[in-house]
Motif scaffolding. Structure first.
Motif, short mmCIF file in Angstrom:
data_model
loop_
_atom_site.label_atom_id
_atom_site.label_comp_id
_atom_site.label_asym_id
_atom_site.label_seq_id
_atom_site.Cartn_x
_atom_site.Cartn_y
_atom_site.Cartn_z
N GLU A 1 -0.11 -49.39 33.14
CA GLU A 1 -0.56 -48.63 34.31
C GLU A 1 -0.93 -47.20 33.92
O GLU A 1 -1.90 -46.64 34.44
N SER A 2 -0.17 -46.60 33.02
CA SER A 2 -0.51 -45.25 32.54
C SER A 2 -1.84 -45.27 31.80
O SER A 2 -2.67 -44.37 31.96
N CYS A 3 -2.05 -46.31 30.99
CA CYS A 3 -3.32 -46.44 30.27
C CYS A 3 -4.48 -46.58 31.26
O CYS A 3 -5.53 -45.95 31.09
N ALA A 4 -4.28 -47.36 32.31
CA ALA A 4 -5.32 -47.54 33.32
C ALA A 4 -5.59 -46.24 34.07
O ALA A 4 -6.75 -45.90 34.34
N ARG A 5 -4.54 -45.48 34.41
CA ARG A 5 -4.73 -44.19 35.10
C ARG A 5 -5.49 -43.21 34.21
O ARG A 5 -6.36 -42.47 34.67
N THR A 6 -5.15 -43.20 32.93
CA THR A 6 -5.84 -42.31 31.98
C THR A 6 -7.31 -42.69 31.86
O THR A 6 -8.19 -41.82 31.88
N PHE B 1 -13.94 -37.77 35.30
CA PHE B 1 -14.39 -36.47 34.81
C PHE B 1 -15.48 -36.58 33.75
O PHE B 1 -15.91 -35.57 33.20
N GLY B 2 -15.92 -37.80 33.46
CA GLY B 2 -17.05 -37.99 32.55
C GLY B 2 -16.78 -37.61 31.12
O GLY B 2 -17.67 -37.09 30.44
N VAL B 3 -15.55 -37.84 30.65
CA VAL B 3 -15.23 -37.54 29.26
C VAL B 3 -14.89 -38.83 28.53
O VAL B 3 -14.50 -39.83 29.13
N GLN B 4 -15.07 -38.78 27.22
CA GLN B 4 -14.72 -39.93 26.39
C GLN B 4 -13.43 -39.64 25.65
O GLN B 4 -13.24 -38.54 25.13
N LEU B 5 -12.58 -40.64 25.64
CA LEU B 5 -11.36 -40.58 24.86
C LEU B 5 -10.98 -42.02 24.52
O LEU B 5 -11.51 -42.96 25.10
N ALA C 1 -10.48 -40.31 32.92
CA ALA C 1 -11.56 -39.99 31.96
C ALA C 1 -12.91 -40.34 32.57
O ALA C 1 -13.87 -39.55 32.45
N ARG C 2 -13.01 -41.49 33.22
CA ARG C 2 -14.29 -41.86 33.86
C ARG C 2 -14.63 -40.90 34.99
O ARG C 2 -15.78 -40.50 35.14
#
Length: 159
Positions: free
Chosen positions: A41-46, A53-57, A50-51
């Protein structure tokens, strides 16, 4: 975020990424970010943050410190979970800056001692937040955390 100072060209590890707030802000500052968490769930929230705010990680799902073994060498690391064992494993990798938190003074002392033994200059701040009921201005919740930051001394340049 200010203590770590991620910038363009840095590789940041965000261990225990939770909501993804730190990972996203580091990516917005131009850093390459590996967001690590064992909780799906933390991975999904992250990923959602990211999507938004339009950033890639890159998200790495797994339990620290074991999952860290095959990751590329970081420049700066935020340890948001895992305690002293994770901080020690991170310090073994020698990033320039590490920030971690501890819920108790004993845990803070253990982390601070370990960072010092790894050659880091350590600072610690006690942060406190108090929730107030504005109808009666009485305290309804108190949160205390020790924030530790470690930085390696600047490397000597050869003449």
């Amino acid at each position: 975020l200010a203590r770590l100072g991620p910038r363009t060209g840095d590789l940041v590890w965000d261990i225990g990424c939770g909501s993804g707030a730190f990972a996203v802000e580091a990516a917005r500052a131009g850093a390459a970010v590996l967001a690590v968490d064992q909780d799906p769930e933390s991975c999904a929230r992250t990923d959602a943050a990211a999507r938004q705010f339009g950033v890639q990680l890159q998200i790495v799902r797994g339990e620290a410190p074991h999952i860290l073994e095959n990751l590329p060498e970081p420049d700066v690391v935020r340890v948001g979970g895992g305690g002293a064992a994770v901080v020690s494993a991170v310090a073994d990798r020698r990033p320039q800056r590490i920030v971690a938190h501890a819920a108790t003074r004993d845990a803070a002392e253990l982390i601070g001692r370990d960072l010092t033994e790894h050659g880091y200059r350590v600072e610690c701040a006690l942060l406190q937040a108090v929730g107030l009921d504005t109808r009666s201005w009485t305290e309804n919740e108190r949160s205390v955390v020790f924030l530790l930051s470690g930085e390696l001394p600047p490397r000597e340049t050869a003449r």
